[in-house]
Design an enzyme around this catalytic site. Structure first.
Site, PDB file in Angstrom:
ATOM      1  N   ARG A 263     -11.067  -2.777   3.594  1.00  0.00           N
ATOM      2  CA  ARG A 263     -10.010  -2.291   4.094  1.00  0.00           C
ATOM      3  C   ARG A 263     -10.496  -1.049   5.029  1.00  0.00           C
ATOM      4  NH1 ARG A 263      -5.800  -1.775  -1.035  1.00  0.00           N
ATOM      5  NH2 ARG A 263      -5.801  -3.828  -1.635  1.00  0.00           N
ATOM      6  N   ARG A 278     -12.008   5.707  -2.789  1.00  0.00           N
ATOM      7  CA  ARG A 278     -11.455   4.949  -1.483  1.00  0.00           C
ATOM      8  C   ARG A 278     -12.633   4.433  -0.790  1.00  0.00           C
ATOM      9  NH1 ARG A 278      -6.324   5.243   0.064  1.00  0.00           N
ATOM     10  NH2 ARG A 278      -5.999   6.985  -1.460  1.00  0.00           N
ATOM     11  N   GLU A 350      -4.414   5.725  -9.338  1.00  0.00           N
ATOM     12  CA  GLU A 350      -3.864   4.321  -9.397  1.00  0.00           C
ATOM     13  C   GLU A 350      -5.229   3.437  -9.424  1.00  0.00           C
ATOM     14  OE1 GLU A 350      -2.134   3.136  -5.570  1.00  0.00           O
ATOM     15  OE2 GLU A 350      -2.921   1.027  -6.179  1.00  0.00           O
ATOM     16  N   SER A 353      -1.972  -2.156  -9.474  1.00  0.00           N
ATOM     17  CA  SER A 353      -0.658  -2.181  -8.566  1.00  0.00           C
ATOM     18  C   SER A 353      -0.188  -3.532  -8.765  1.00  0.00           C
ATOM     19  CB  SER A 353      -0.946  -2.056  -7.267  1.00  0.00           C
ATOM     20  OG  SER A 353       0.318  -1.612  -6.605  1.00  0.00           O
ATOM     21  N   ARG A 392     -12.653   1.429  -9.193  1.00  0.00           N
ATOM     22  CA  ARG A 392     -12.191   2.708  -9.867  1.00  0.00           C
ATOM     23  C   ARG A 392     -12.166   2.665 -11.400  1.00  0.00           C
ATOM     24  NH1 ARG A 392      -6.462   3.940  -5.978  1.00  0.00           N
ATOM     25  NH2 ARG A 392      -7.789   4.211  -4.145  1.00  0.00           N
TER      26      ARG A 392
END
Length: 424
Positions: A263, A278, A350, A353, A392
């Site tokens: 990403r 991230r 988070e 999801s 994560r």
RNA sequence: GGAGGGGUGGCUGAGUGGUCGAAAGCACCGGUCUUGAAAACCGGCGAGUCGAGAGGCUCCCAGGGUUCGAAUCCCUGCCCCUCCGCCA
């Protein structure tokens, strides 16, 4: 893509439902284009009909040996008229398509109203954040102490937002992948899939990343074409059913896949710049389900449970939130986020999801199954969820299992994947 | 990289300029027969879109072109198969 029949029938109602997502649907422009489309389409089709009819007559006349010259003269001007009409129709259709491809999925009624992530609503909590009798370190400090998690070297190799892992931490990272895949396949009934890490534009359109969110993707030029690095396994895995009429007896399709995800994080400069939270490249074990329309809401709950099960096995405290309208993704009708407790940040972050895309992706994908009752193909529903994000999870394990001296206990569930090592 | 052969409905596969959305078979659905099932026989059966409906339009890998008319002819691209070369 939304059902154009529904949008046409009641654009105001659609616009109103999309307000929850803070999306302004241009009702007037839509109605205007629709009216024009209808008019030009009827005209075009009438001309086509005339051409077809006359061409057939010419064929018959020729077959019976008649003189076709007079007939040819009659159709002489038809071609130009038809071309003009077609071109006009193409322009209008292109604008309508662009408009509709940019419209997000309608949120489910149960989705709470809200602006952003602060308005997400907690559904449940599991586990209790550990209380430390020392000041817990974050994963960056822990990794540095071990000398096995190195962001500076990664910056040298590539740039910011990458990581180099070595030794035990690299192995722990790999162990998490194997562990999650095993749980998903042996306990939750998913079929493991290995898929390409680069996809074409059609695939990204199918799942909704394109045409609107190209700036989030890494592009790979290839000849005169363009491939894209996948931002999530959702893209290649869900696109398995693109342009397919799936055998209804095989439903639900349940796939799990481990892939890297890439990403650009274009809109996130300055956000989460420290550590592994991230990254431009991270690993994920993904769950994808393709189900009959009536089953998707049950599947959403089931998949959320599947993600939770991983955290429970790792004994990591978490909470489940339902995303509010403003925080909901483009293709999703409803999303649960699972947030894991991170002692280094002293908050929930988070880690998964899970979304029900209803028929929104399926319509773009033309993913259908034959209704056994009617024999007619009907759109399926697609869902996906992380089970879980590996980077994560690694952060969560490091931070939650740290000891006062910086050593890390290996969670029991992972020990078989670490060759029996109990501590690193 | 070189040479050749292909991409047609859920599947197999015929079709090389007109009445072709497309033969035939399989699968599927309905019926006859049967105590029931199978077999056999009869009938139905692509998708999308516009329309209240009648019906129209589009689609034979994709995009262009030729033609009154294209699954069929021409160009470009993509994909698959076979052989040769190279290669993790």
């Amino acid at each position: 893509m939304l059902d154009t029949k529904i949008v046409r029938a009641n654009p105001e109602a659609v616009a109103q439902q999309l307000e929850k997502k803070h999306f302004a649907f241009p009702v007037e422009r839509f109605n205007e284009l629709e009216a024009k489309r209808r008019e030009v389409q009827v005209e075009t089709e009438n001309l086509q009909n005339e051409r077809n009819t006359r061409s057939k007559m010419i064929g018959k006349a020729k077959a019976s040996g008649e003189d076709i010259q007079p007939l040819l003269a009659e159709v002489a001007s038809l071609g130009d008229k038809l071309d003009a009409a077609k071109q006009q129709l193409n322009e209008i259709s292109a604008e309508l398509d662009d408009m509709l491809l940019g419209v997000p999925n309608i949120p489910d009624e149960s989705v709470p109203f809200g602006e952003d992530e602060d308005d997400n609503v907690e559904v449940r909590q599991w586990g209790t954040p550990r209380s430390f009798d020392f000041e817990p370190q974050d994963h960056v400090a822990l990794g540095e102490q071990h000398g096995e998690l190195d962001f500076e070297t990664a910056a040298k190799l590539t740039g910011s937002r990458f990581a180099v892992m070595t030794g035990k931490i690299a192995r722990l990272h790999r162990a998490l992948i194997q562990f999650m895949l095993d749980v998903q396949t042996t306990e939750h009934g998913y079929t493991e899939a290995y898929v390409p890490y680069m996809v074409n534009e059609d695939s990204l359109k199918g799942t909704g990343q394109l045409p609107k969110f190209g700036e989030d993707l890494f592009k790979v030029p290839f000849g005169d074409r363009q491939y894209y690095l996948i931002p999530t396994a959702e893209v290649p895995v869900t696109n398995i059913v693109r342009d397919e009429i799936v055998d209804a007896a095989k439903l639900p399709l349940k796939f799990t896949a481990h892939t890297p995800c890439f990403r650009s994080e274009a809109g996130a400069s300055g956000k989460d710049t420290r550590g592994m939270i991230r990254q431009h490249q991270f690993e994920k074990v993904e769950m994808v389900q393709v189900v009959e329309a009536s089953q998707s809401w049950a599947a959403l709950e089931e998949m959320t449970g599947h993600a939770e099960a991983i955290l429970q096995k790792l004994n990591l405290p978490y909470r489940v939130v339902v995303l509010c309208g403003g925080d909901l993704g483009f293709s999703s009708a409803k999303t649960y986020d699972i947030e894991v407790w991170l002692p280094g940040q002293d908050k929930y972050r988070e880690i998964s999801s899970i979304s029900n895309m209803t028929d929104f992706q399926a319509r773009r994908l033309k993913a259908r199954a034959r209704n056994p009752e009617t024999g007619k193909p009907e759109l399926l529903h697609t869902l996906n969820g992380s089970g879980l994000a590996i980077g994560r999870t690694l952060v969560a394990v490091l931070e939650n299992y740290q000891q006062a001296d910086g050593r890390i206990e290996v969670p029991e569930a992972l020990q078989p994947y670490m060759g029996g090592v109990t501590e690193i």
